[in-house]
Design a protein around this motif. Structure first.
Motif, PDB file in Angstrom:
ATOM      1  N   VAL A 207       0.840  -1.205   0.000  1.00  0.00           N
ATOM      2  CA  VAL A 207       0.000   0.000   0.000  1.00  0.00           C
ATOM      3  C   VAL A 207       0.870   1.247   0.000  1.00  0.00           C
ATOM      4  O   VAL A 207       0.599   2.221  -0.730  1.00  0.00           O
ATOM      5  N   ASP A 210       2.157   1.805  -3.392  1.00  0.00           N
ATOM      6  CA  ASP A 210       1.103   2.268  -4.304  1.00  0.00           C
ATOM      7  C   ASP A 210       0.775   3.742  -4.072  1.00  0.00           C
ATOM      8  O   ASP A 210       0.483   4.479  -5.031  1.00  0.00           O
ATOM      9  N   ILE A 211       0.820   4.191  -2.808  1.00  0.00           N
ATOM     10  CA  ILE A 211       0.574   5.606  -2.520  1.00  0.00           C
ATOM     11  C   ILE A 211       1.676   6.469  -3.123  1.00  0.00           C
ATOM     12  O   ILE A 211       1.409   7.499  -3.756  1.00  0.00           O
ATOM     13  N   ILE A 216      -2.893   4.934  -5.769  1.00  0.00           N
ATOM     14  CA  ILE A 216      -4.013   5.160  -4.868  1.00  0.00           C
ATOM     15  C   ILE A 216      -3.671   6.359  -3.979  1.00  0.00           C
ATOM     16  O   ILE A 216      -2.494   6.581  -3.652  1.00  0.00           O
ATOM     17  N   ALA A 221      -6.768   4.988   0.558  1.00  0.00           N
ATOM     18  CA  ALA A 221      -6.166   3.840   1.228  1.00  0.00           C
ATOM     19  C   ALA A 221      -6.623   3.741   2.682  1.00  0.00           C
ATOM     20  O   ALA A 221      -6.776   2.641   3.220  1.00  0.00           O
ATOM     21  N   LYS A 224      -9.931   2.061   2.610  1.00  0.00           N
ATOM     22  CA  LYS A 224      -9.882   0.672   2.148  1.00  0.00           C
ATOM     23  C   LYS A 224      -9.167  -0.259   3.118  1.00  0.00           C
ATOM     24  O   LYS A 224      -9.576  -1.415   3.288  1.00  0.00           O
ATOM     25  N   TYR A 225      -8.111   0.250   3.793  1.00  0.00           N
ATOM     26  CA  TYR A 225      -7.246  -0.671   4.537  1.00  0.00           C
ATOM     27  C   TYR A 225      -7.173  -0.415   6.056  1.00  0.00           C
ATOM     28  O   TYR A 225      -6.893  -1.337   6.821  1.00  0.00           O
TER      29      TYR A 225
END
Length: 345
Positions: A207, A210-211, A216, A221, A224-225
């Motif tokens: 994650v 990805d950020i 995302i 995030a 979502k997480y």
């Protein structure tokens, strides 16, 4: 016959102990009735104070029994005077007050058992704790009955007094370095499953990548997480952290604090392992350490200024002084009406 004689002997022994306690009084107090303060009562209270002094790192030998006896006499005068004048604190009142205190402890993460242990450590027993609470409530009600008109007046604090306190304590008004933090959080597995922890860390590692790559947004995030329900609906915002926040450092760990302060404003961190679990943090704002002027806010998350803080403290100080004077005046009045005999030497 032998059993009856044994029972009679036990009764005589018990009765003899009662007479011994009564025949060795430290003081007698009469306002509406005669109350004996025994030497044993005094010794128990002195021991209680000595234990408190020891816990506070103070010299227990500085506790003077005659001064403790004076306090016990005052307490008894308040009880008799309050009863005479119609003050009645019920056990239900005490239960409600203790429940309020327990709720305050609970809000700070302490259990009912921890609350009881703290009460026992402070007062020697839960019975003593209840009596202390009852006495405090009785004194408060009695004071308001007799001195309510005086105590209800808000203390006056002048600008000159506020400026004087600030001038004499200027170097103590310091705002430490601080950062405002949002985070994505997954706690350690509650069962201690290390494989599950490793999976969660690997997930947040991806994650974080990805950020940083733009796949995302941090805010998406979070939704979502993150498993922090308290901050999830606030884009992960958990407020301000300062370099001097010992409770946060103990809860989260020094590593978390150090990495949070090392992250630039607007940037997100790699995965940080705290004492609680795994985090990705985003720094929303940063403030350098500085001396505070009278008009400065005392913290980044409040509107209260140093001026407001000093004024409030002075008002509380003056209010406490007014309460102490009211108590002292009432004690003088009650003592003038009472017959007190001090026998302790």
């Amino acid at each position: 016959m032998k059993r009856i004689a044994t029972i009679i002997a036990c009764v005589l022994i018990a009765t003899g102990n009662v007479f011994a306690a009564i025949s060795n009084p430290a003081a007698t107090v009469y306002l509406t009735k005669t109350t004996v303060i025994s030497t044993q009562d005094l010794n128990d209270r002195v021991k209680q104070y000595q234990d408190l002094y020891t816990q506070a790192g103070q010299d227990p030998t500085s506790v003077q029994p005659i001064q403790v006896l004076d306090v016990m006499i005052n307490d008894e005068l308040f009880r008799q005077g309050a009863s005479r004048d119609g003050i009645n604190v019920t056990e239900v009142d005490v239960d409600n007050q203790i429940k309020t205190m327990q709720n305050q402890y609970s809000a700070n993460g302490l259990s009912a058992d921890q609350f009881n242990q703290a009460a026992i450590q402070r007062y020697g027993s839960l019975a003593n704790f209840r009596q202390n609470i009852k006495d405090q409530m009785m004194v408060q009600q009695y004071l308001m009955m007799k001195k309510g008109s005086e105590l209800s007046q808000a203390p006056t604090v002048t600008d000159s007094e506020i400026n004087d306190v600030y001038r004499r304590n200027k170097t103590t008004f310091v705002q430490p370095e601080n950062v405002k933090i949002s985070h994505i959080f997954i706690p350690f597995d509650s069962t201690g499953d290390k494989s599950k922890d490793n999976q969660n860390k690997a997930l947040l590692d991806q994650v974080a990548k990805d950020i940083k790559s733009g796949k995302i947004t941090f805010e998406a995030a979070v939704q979502k997480y993150s498993q922090d329900d308290g901050s999830k609906d606030k884009a992960g915002d958990i407020g301000w952290l300062t370099t001097e926040d010992a409770s946060a450092a103990n809860m989260l760990g020094k590593g978390f604090v150090d990495q949070a302060f090392a992250t630039e404003v607007g940037k997100t961190s790699d995965v940080i392992v705290s004492n609680q679990g795994y985090h990705i943090v985003k720094i929303l704002a940063h403030g350098d350490a500085k001396f505070l002027a009278l008009t400065d806010k005392i913290g980044p998350d409040t509107t209260a200024t140093v001026f407001d803080y000093i004024k409030q403290n002075l008002q509380q100080q003056k209010q406490q002084e007014a309460i102490q004077k009211a108590e002292s005046d009432m004690i003088k009045d009650l003592r003038s009406q009472a017959r007190i005999k001090v026998l302790y030497k």
